[in-house]
Write a protein that holds these residues in place. Structure first.
Motif, PDB file in Angstrom:
ATOM      1  N   TYR A   1       5.534 -23.847  -4.003  1.00  0.00           N
ATOM      2  CA  TYR A   1       5.267 -22.446  -3.679  1.00  0.00           C
ATOM      3  C   TYR A   1       4.140 -21.918  -4.560  1.00  0.00           C
ATOM      4  CZ  TYR A   1       9.995 -22.713  -1.701  1.00  0.00           C
ATOM      5  OH  TYR A   1      11.119 -23.084  -0.992  1.00  0.00           O
ATOM      6  N   LEU A   2       3.192 -21.228  -3.965  1.00  0.00           N
ATOM      7  CA  LEU A   2       2.189 -20.476  -4.709  1.00  0.00           C
ATOM      8  C   LEU A   2       2.823 -19.168  -5.155  1.00  0.00           C
ATOM      9  CD1 LEU A   2      -0.730 -19.982  -5.672  1.00  0.00           C
ATOM     10  CD2 LEU A   2      -1.247 -19.122  -3.375  1.00  0.00           C
ATOM     11  N   ASP A   3       2.783 -18.891  -6.445  1.00  0.00           N
ATOM     12  CA  ASP A   3       3.556 -17.780  -7.009  1.00  0.00           C
ATOM     13  C   ASP A   3       2.672 -16.559  -7.269  1.00  0.00           C
ATOM     14  OD1 ASP A   3       5.427 -16.182  -8.221  1.00  0.00           O
ATOM     15  OD2 ASP A   3       5.357 -17.240 -10.136  1.00  0.00           O
TER      16      ASP A   3
ATOM     17  N   LEU B   1      -9.702 -10.231  -5.975  1.00  0.00           N
ATOM     18  CA  LEU B   1      -8.430  -9.953  -5.326  1.00  0.00           C
ATOM     19  C   LEU B   1      -8.494  -8.638  -4.556  1.00  0.00           C
ATOM     20  CD1 LEU B   1      -5.428 -10.500  -4.774  1.00  0.00           C
ATOM     21  CD2 LEU B   1      -4.905  -9.391  -6.964  1.00  0.00           C
ATOM     22  N   GLU B   2      -9.066  -7.610  -5.173  1.00  0.00           N
ATOM     23  CA  GLU B   2      -9.190  -6.313  -4.498  1.00  0.00           C
ATOM     24  C   GLU B   2     -10.012  -6.450  -3.217  1.00  0.00           C
ATOM     25  OE1 GLU B   2     -10.829  -3.640  -7.326  1.00  0.00           O
ATOM     26  OE2 GLU B   2      -8.970  -3.439  -8.486  1.00  0.00           O
ATOM     27  N   LYS B   3     -11.128  -7.167  -3.307  1.00  0.00           N
ATOM     28  CA  LYS B   3     -12.001  -7.362  -2.142  1.00  0.00           C
ATOM     29  C   LYS B   3     -11.242  -8.040  -1.005  1.00  0.00           C
ATOM     30  CE  LYS B   3     -16.249  -9.923  -0.919  1.00  0.00           C
ATOM     31  NZ  LYS B   3     -15.665 -11.138  -0.297  1.00  0.00           N
ATOM     32  N   LYS B   4     -10.521  -9.097  -1.316  1.00  0.00           N
ATOM     33  CA  LYS B   4      -9.802  -9.840  -0.284  1.00  0.00           C
ATOM     34  C   LYS B   4      -8.655  -9.018   0.310  1.00  0.00           C
ATOM     35  CE  LYS B   4     -12.167 -13.588  -0.072  1.00  0.00           C
ATOM     36  NZ  LYS B   4     -12.846 -13.966   1.196  1.00  0.00           N
ATOM     37  N   LEU B   5      -7.981  -8.238  -0.514  1.00  0.00           N
ATOM     38  CA  LEU B   5      -6.923  -7.367   0.012  1.00  0.00           C
ATOM     39  C   LEU B   5      -7.517  -6.276   0.880  1.00  0.00           C
ATOM     40  CD1 LEU B   5      -4.599  -7.036  -3.123  1.00  0.00           C
ATOM     41  CD2 LEU B   5      -4.176  -8.396  -1.060  1.00  0.00           C
ATOM     42  N   ASP B   6      -8.655  -5.731   0.479  1.00  0.00           N
ATOM     43  CA  ASP B   6      -9.323  -4.712   1.304  1.00  0.00           C
ATOM     44  C   ASP B   6      -9.749  -5.288   2.651  1.00  0.00           C
ATOM     45  OD1 ASP B   6      -9.033  -2.699  -0.561  1.00  0.00           O
ATOM     46  OD2 ASP B   6     -11.015  -2.999  -1.459  1.00  0.00           O
ATOM     47  N   GLU B   7     -10.256  -6.508   2.640  1.00  0.00           N
ATOM     48  CA  GLU B   7     -10.646  -7.159   3.899  1.00  0.00           C
ATOM     49  C   GLU B   7      -9.429  -7.363   4.793  1.00  0.00           C
ATOM     50  OE1 GLU B   7     -12.552 -10.746   2.689  1.00  0.00           O
ATOM     51  OE2 GLU B   7     -14.429  -9.753   2.101  1.00  0.00           O
ATOM     52  N   LEU B   8      -8.312  -7.736   4.201  1.00  0.00           N
ATOM     53  CA  LEU B   8      -7.084  -7.925   4.966  1.00  0.00           C
ATOM     54  C   LEU B   8      -6.630  -6.592   5.563  1.00  0.00           C
ATOM     55  CD1 LEU B   8      -5.263 -10.487   5.417  1.00  0.00           C
ATOM     56  CD2 LEU B   8      -3.708  -9.485   3.756  1.00  0.00           C
TER      57      LEU B   8
ATOM     58  N   GLY C   1       5.509 -21.209   1.841  1.00  0.00           N
ATOM     59  CA  GLY C   1       5.152 -21.638   0.494  1.00  0.00           C
ATOM     60  C   GLY C   1       4.420 -20.609  -0.337  1.00  0.00           C
ATOM     61  N   LEU C   2       4.680 -19.335  -0.092  1.00  0.00           N
ATOM     62  CA  LEU C   2       4.065 -18.258  -0.869  1.00  0.00           C
ATOM     63  C   LEU C   2       5.145 -17.298  -1.331  1.00  0.00           C
ATOM     64  CD1 LEU C   2       1.646 -16.524  -1.886  1.00  0.00           C
ATOM     65  CD2 LEU C   2       1.586 -15.490   0.405  1.00  0.00           C
TER      66      LEU C   2
ATOM     67  N   ASP D   1      -6.822 -19.754  -5.488  1.00  0.00           N
ATOM     68  CA  ASP D   1      -5.440 -19.298  -5.345  1.00  0.00           C
ATOM     69  C   ASP D   1      -5.376 -18.040  -4.476  1.00  0.00           C
ATOM     70  OD1 ASP D   1      -4.527 -21.327  -7.092  1.00  0.00           O
ATOM     71  OD2 ASP D   1      -4.938 -20.054  -8.832  1.00  0.00           O
ATOM     72  N   ILE D   2      -6.291 -17.132  -4.719  1.00  0.00           N
ATOM     73  CA  ILE D   2      -6.327 -15.889  -3.937  1.00  0.00           C
ATOM     74  C   ILE D   2      -6.622 -16.193  -2.475  1.00  0.00           C
ATOM     75  CG2 ILE D   2      -7.579 -13.721  -3.594  1.00  0.00           C
ATOM     76  CD1 ILE D   2      -7.945 -13.662  -6.679  1.00  0.00           C
ATOM     77  N   ASP D   3      -7.580 -17.077  -2.227  1.00  0.00           N
ATOM     78  CA  ASP D   3      -7.907 -17.442  -0.842  1.00  0.00           C
ATOM     79  C   ASP D   3      -6.705 -18.043  -0.139  1.00  0.00           C
ATOM     80  OD1 ASP D   3     -10.507 -16.573  -1.181  1.00  0.00           O
ATOM     81  OD2 ASP D   3     -11.322 -18.588  -1.567  1.00  0.00           O
ATOM     82  N   ARG D   4      -5.978 -18.896  -0.839  1.00  0.00           N
ATOM     83  CA  ARG D   4      -4.794 -19.524  -0.235  1.00  0.00           C
ATOM     84  C   ARG D   4      -3.727 -18.469   0.073  1.00  0.00           C
ATOM     85  NH1 ARG D   4      -2.528 -22.614   3.237  1.00  0.00           N
ATOM     86  NH2 ARG D   4      -0.570 -23.590   2.602  1.00  0.00           N
ATOM     87  N   MET D   5      -3.518 -17.552  -0.866  1.00  0.00           N
ATOM     88  CA  MET D   5      -2.542 -16.481  -0.657  1.00  0.00           C
ATOM     89  C   MET D   5      -2.923 -15.640   0.555  1.00  0.00           C
ATOM     90  SD  MET D   5      -2.122 -12.946  -1.007  1.00  0.00           S
ATOM     91  CE  MET D   5      -3.291 -12.400  -2.263  1.00  0.00           C
TER      92      MET D   5
END
Length: 395
Positions: free
Chosen positions: A40-42, A315-322, A358-359, A381-385
């Motif tokens: 699991y990715l934690d 992380l902020e950028k990727k969450l904003d994109e999501l 696995g997350l 890790d962020i990309d995988r999450m």
């Protein structure tokens, strides 16, 4: 085999947690493994505890070395790790006096006692009041519960300790409306965690500090979850320079060893708790203190806070994109590696689906996903999450 053990646990343990149906067995880096070997990715980090991830070699070695020397005596005696830990935590926090506890809730209990003793020594009265914040969370003990601003946690356990009033974070007028001649302290999380990932704003904190200075009210900042580097500074208040009179810390302070502390300025230390007022059997014992010492050493040695400040924008950028991709996500908020996504519905199903893929994620309120990963995560890790989370939302 794993299910048999879970069934046994359900027969033996008091059912105060609705646990996910896995047994976590070991960890390595930012990954955990269950008893069947699944990885699991934690992105929970033991609820913001495992700042360095799992099996950080230098940390493990320091704990093993301390076990071979001495694990516990009592606070009738000094021990070298506690002396060193107190000095180190003073140096990173800028506070003056330290009391070690076993948990965040115990740190809150001590902070409340110190504030009330400070006020008592001024006028000999015992009817002083504390202002806490709505939607806050400070722990499950009776004192910590009394200042937790969510009635559902308190209802069945009334009466709480008395003379607690509640205001709203980032609403200075709501605070002013609760202040009177009996107010001895104002208590808040610098970033609310369980209540929905609400950071206190700089202007709000500065106005609180000014009010407290004017009226000799103590400002207590709870840094249990948002502290120890998670928000891009050792303690989140340091981003604005709004120093509290009393501060609580725990979680990542011990890197997985159950530790906490409350700290105060010299002014409060000289005019509050004295011998016999407060104590603990385990707080600051050699093993716990060795964990604190090594955590602080490794933060410095391996530039952990610099890494947080470099990786958090990604992380902020990727969450904003999501959030832009899915209409069901209404907002992102947070600071550093303490982030939340607000959904238009409960997120329990998403967390369950992520676990199967696995997350590991947790919530902060029914409709908010909380992201408090180990501080050593990478862009990969962020990309995988994000990839797994997007699949879960699409499902």
């Amino acid at each position: 085999m794993m299910q048999e053990k879970i069934d046994q646990a359900e027969k033996d343990l008091l059912h105060t947690y609705n646990r996910y149906q896995i047994i976590l067995d070991k960890g390595e880096g930012v990954h955990l493994y269950d008893a069947d070997g699944k990885e699991y990715l934690d992105f929970c980090a033991g609820i913001a505890v495992f700042a360095l991830g799992y099996h950080y070699k230098d940390f493990d070695d320091a704990l093993k070395a301390q076990i071979d020397k001495l694990m516990h005596t009592s606070n009738y005696y000094y021990n070298e790790p506690a002396i060193e830990a107190a000095h180190k935590i003073k140096s990173i926090s800028g506070m003056d006096r330290v009391f070690f506890t076993n948990s965040g809730a115990e740190a809150i209990e001590g902070a409340i006692k110190a504030a009330r003793k400070y006020a008592y020594l001024k006028d000999g009265q015992t009817d002083h009041e504390i202002i806490a914040m709505n939607h806050s969370f400070h722990g499950r003990t009776m004192g910590a519960l009394s200042v937790t601003g969510n009635p559902k946690y308190r209802e069945a356990f009334q009466p709480m300790i008395g003379n607690i009033r509640f205001a709203d974070i980032n609403d200075i007028d709501s605070v002013k409306a609760q202040i009177n001649e009996k107010t001895c302290a104002i208590l808040l999380e610098t970033v609310q965690g369980e209540g929905g990932i609400y950071p206190a704003e700089e202007a709000f904190l500065k106005e609180l500090r000014a009010i407290c200075d004017e009226k000799d009210i103590l400002l207590i900042l709870d840094e249990i979850q948002c502290g120890m580097g998670r928000c891009g500074a050792y303690y989140a208040w340091q981003r604005f320079g709004v120093k509290p009179d009393i501060m609580t810390t725990a979680k990542a302070l011990g890197g997985g060893v159950p530790v906490g502390a409350f700290l105060m300025t010299e002014k409060v230390g000289a005019h509050s708790l004295v011998a016999g007022d407060h104590g603990t059997t385990y707080g600051g014992n050699p093993f716990a203190a060795a964990a604190i010492c090594k955590m602080i050493d490794l933060f410095e040695q391996d530039h952990i806070i610099d890494h947080v400040n470099s990786i958090a924008p990604y992380l902020e950028k990727k969450l904003d994109e999501l959030a832009a991709r899915f209409d069901c996500i209404k907002a992102r908020r947070g600071v550093g590696l303490m982030q939340g996504l607000v959904f238009d519905k409960p997120v329990g199903d998403i967390i369950q689906k992520a676990l199967k893929k696995g997350l590991i994620l947790i919530n902060a309120g029914a409709d908010i996903l909380r992201f408090v990963p180990p501080l050593v995560i990478t862009e990969d890790d962020i990309d995988r999450m994000i990839s797994i989370l997007a699949e879960c939302i699409e499902d």
